[in-house]
Scaffold this active site. Structure first.
Site, PDB file in Angstrom:
ATOM      1  N   GLU A  17       4.474   6.432  -6.644  1.00 21.06           N
ATOM      2  CA  GLU A  17       5.520   6.900  -5.723  1.00 21.06           C
ATOM      3  C   GLU A  17       6.568   7.714  -6.471  1.00 21.06           C
ATOM      4  OE1 GLU A  17       6.193   4.035  -2.124  1.00 21.06           O
ATOM      5  OE2 GLU A  17       6.124   2.807  -3.938  1.00 21.06           O
ATOM      6  N   GLU A  39      -1.074  -1.795  -3.254  1.00 20.72           N
ATOM      7  CA  GLU A  39      -0.218  -2.652  -2.422  1.00 20.72           C
ATOM      8  C   GLU A  39      -0.975  -3.394  -1.326  1.00 20.72           C
ATOM      9  OE1 GLU A  39       2.753   0.317  -4.110  1.00 20.72           O
ATOM     10  OE2 GLU A  39       0.640   0.283  -3.542  1.00 20.72           O
TER      11      GLU A  39
END
Length: 710
Positions: free
Chosen positions: A113, A135
């Site tokens: 990210e 995730e």
């Protein structure tokens, strides 16, 4: 924490090096440091040419702080935290100066990210490094803009494997996929490339900030994507059965976010992240699949004072499916493996089977031919026990017959190296009893692999009454050496996994004996997240083997002066075998039909006539709870009897050994998921309606609390 330096080109390098940690993580301290660094960049931007973001550690960035995430309770504070973090990253990418991520190792989760918030990404070409979003495997979604940016970078369809499946790739594959722009062969070369790109692109901006930007692959409502978008939720629900909220939340954030502007898409992502992070499923999965798995990998269940060891020469007795499987995974880790059978022809057949599997991998491009050849060279078939001379470890993997196991173990023991250990791959027979056949029972242990060995990650290590700590440590080290996950249990009939696994299968057969429809039973098990229904599992195991194990258990208990009561499943198995000659999948007929042409199996049409009671039905929730509760209660009994010493081994063993649903966090964590008091109330109702097998151990509440070994 973030080292700020400027070179002669007025390029600032932000090097992330979090003190006291082996990897960089996105915790509160980092978020504060990044906010300060971005504020300084904004103050000085008129004097800057650009920014390079890199790491002072061997890896780039490991992701979020899971200890922080697992402790989140309040939704508002969680949402505030993620919104502030995303605002800082948004300011970084809108700095009006080129920003380059110099990815010097793995960029996982929050690390990717961070990189996606940069205008250009260069990665060090290290095939061992991983780039991706894991995730979803922990019940979360990328909450720092990862969903929004990756969708806008790759498009809705192309990004799905990364977000919905947690796919991780090498830097080279990341370049091919479009996640990374370029590779570098050295750290210095990577920084030089970054400098060159910054100087050549002074007005860089993100593609989604360009007024002419269009979503790659088409919008969600485009003629190309709309059919896929419409069926995607149903396909996800078929996989998750509604038990895993993360994939569905990710898909929603992807599609909803793609239909609004960038900043509103970030808000959508943040709300879905908060929903998941404050939910119990994510806490279950993080606690078990990350923290407890990490403890096992670090040797928490191993005697700490024993020096670590490696097996260099391994002996295996039995070249059937299990023996050959153990040989294959051991040779794959560079261990010389002597594979013995009672004839050389059978031993060579075992090696041939291994070779055939390796050749398939080579043909599929999954394994280099040279690697396959090296592995095969390490496997030495033989019919002579003397060829075991000097082995560090010998594992017997013959049929589940006490006398046969005793004979082959006794013959092989004398061939061990001076400090070598002997092991059995038995799945049910007590280790202490098998140890009586050898001269050094303190150097005898159970190492129970699961089938198929190459695919099943778990290995159950069983301590006999006389097994010493050195033997346990060496067995544990061997399992880690071959890349498997060890759990440690104490000796008892069925140990832990086989015993709890049997409770699941027996419950399904008990339902059939009660008169419930077979399809209903199978679907109820699947609906709670079990990978296979109990009748299908029984077919895989084979009904004849189950009856043989039951007979052996009965004989052993009676020899010990104990009584044995046949479960309701015994009558079903006897009827299937004796009256209908249906022994399971290997025999071509069991609870399911197995078409000779290889077509899809289906439930035997005669089952309703034989077992179903017309009009007998139960609430669906009763069936679902019976499957989950019976396994958790049997696990509690294993803890009460000392078979298990930690909830860590119970949770990991139940998920990876018997397929207990991962969303629960494991058979013990499921009780915490429900709540100890609510679990006890529900168990009492099941006990009253369906029998004493649902009775909780007397010290139930104590068993649900953390133990000294946890």
């Amino acid at each position: 924490m973030i080292n700020y330096s400027k070179d002669e080109h007025n390029i600032v390098t932000l090097s992330i090096d979090m003190p006291g940690l082996s990897v960089n993580i996105m915790n509160a301290a980092f978020r504060d440091a990044l906010a300060s660094a971005v504020a300084r960049l904004e103050e000085e931007k008129e004097q800057l040419s650009g920014v390079i973001l890199t790491s002072g550690k061997d890896s780039f960035f490991a992701g979020g702080d899971l200890r922080e995430l697992i402790s989140i309770q309040d939704a508002k504070s969680c949402l505030d935290m993620v919104e502030k973090n995303k605002a800082v990253l948004r300011r970084l990418e809108k700095l009006s100066k080129p920003v380059v991520a110099a990815i010097n190792g793995s960029a996982i989760g929050g690390g990717l990210e961070l990189a996606l918030a940069c205008h250009y990404r260069i990665a060090l070409d290290n095939p061992k490094a991983k780039i991706g979003f894991p995730e979803v495997t922990l019940g979360l979604l990328p909450g720092a803009g990862g969903v929004v940016r990756s969708v806008r970078l790759l498009g809705l369809q192309e990004v799905m494997p990364y977000l919905l499946e947690g796919k991780q790739v090498s830097p080279a594959a990341a370049v091919k996929a479009g996640l990374v722009h370029a590779l570098a062969s050295s750290h210095e070369g990577m920084l030089q490339q970054a400098t060159t790109w910054i100087l050549a692109n002074p007005h860089a901006q993100q593609p989604w900030d360009d007024a002419a930007y269009k979503l790659p692959g088409g919008a969600a409502n485009s003629a190309k994507l709309l059919p896929m978008i419409m069926v995607a939720p149903a396909m996800l629900r078929e996989k998750t059965r509604g038990n895993y909220p993360a994939p569905e939340a990710i898909l929603a954030a992807m599609v909803e976010g793609a239909q609004v502007d960038f900043d509103n898409a970030l808000k959508i992502e943040g709300r879905y992240f908060t929903h998941l992070a404050t939910g119990q499923v994510a806490k279950n999965m993080i606690g078990t699949l990350f923290f407890q798995m990490q403890e096992i990998s670090s040797g928490k269940s191993r005697p700490q004072h024993i020096p670590k060891s490696n097996v260099s020469e391994l002996g295996i007795i039995g070249a059937g499916m299990m023996g050959a499987g153990i040989a294959a995974v051991s040779a794959a880790r560079g261990i010389t493996t002597i594979l013995k059978e009672h004839t050389l022809e059978k031993a060579e057949q075992g090696k041939t089977n291994i070779a055939n599997n390796l050749h398939k991998k080579v043909a599929q491009g999954r394994l280099p031919a040279e690697t396959a050849a090296r592995q095969l060279e390490l496997i030495l078939p033989t019919a002579h026990t003397s060829d075991f001379s000097g082995c560090d470890l010998i594992i017997e993997a013959v049929f589940e017959n006490r006398e046969l196991k005793a004979t082959v173990s006794s013959e092989a023991e004398s061939m061990l190296a001076a400090d070598g250990i002997m092991a059995s791959n038995t799945s049910t027979l007590p280790i202490s009893g098998l140890a009586k056949a050898i001269n050094h029972p303190e150097r005898f242990i159970g190492i129970h692999f699961f089938s198929p060995v190459d695919k099943m990650q778990l290995v159950e290590i069983i301590k006999g009454k006389l097994t010493n700590e050195v033997t346990l440590a060496r067995a544990y080290d061997y399992v880690l050496q071959i890349g498997k996950t060890p759990i440690v249990v104490n000796d008892s009939r069925g140990f832990f996994t086989s015993r709890v696994f049997a409770s699941f299968v027996n419950e399904g057969l008990s339902m059939l004996a009660e008169g419930l429809p077979a399809a209903l039973i199978e679907n109820a098990a699947l609906s709670v997240g079990m990978p296979v229904g109990p009748l299908a599992v029984q077919d895989e195991v084979s009904l004849s083997l189950s009856r043989h194990v039951a007979a052996q258990t009965k004989a052993d208990l009676e020899a010990e002066g104990k009584s044995w009561q046949a479960p309701a499943s015994a009558a079903i198995i006897n009827a299937m075998l004796d009256e209908h000659q249906r022994a399971g999948k290997a025999a071509g007929a069991g609870f399911y039909e197995y078409p000779a042409d290889g077509g899809k199996k289906y439930l035997w049409p005669e089952l309703p006539k034989l077992f179903e009671k017309v009009g007998y039905r139960l609430p669906y929730a009763d069936l679902q709870d019976r499957f989950l509760y019976i396994q958790s209660i049997e696990t509690l009994r294993c803890m009460a009897e000392g078979v298990l010493e930690s909830s860590r081994d119970a949770n990991i063993g139940s998920i990876f050994g018997i397929g207990f649903p991962a969303w629960t966090g494991g058979a013990v964590q499921f009780i915490n998921h429900v709540g100890a008091e609510r679990f006890a109330v529900r168990a009492a109702r099941l006990q009253a309606q369906f029998g004493e097998r649902f009775a909780l151990p007397e010290n139930y509440l104590a068993l649900t609390q953390p133990r000294a070994n946890d």
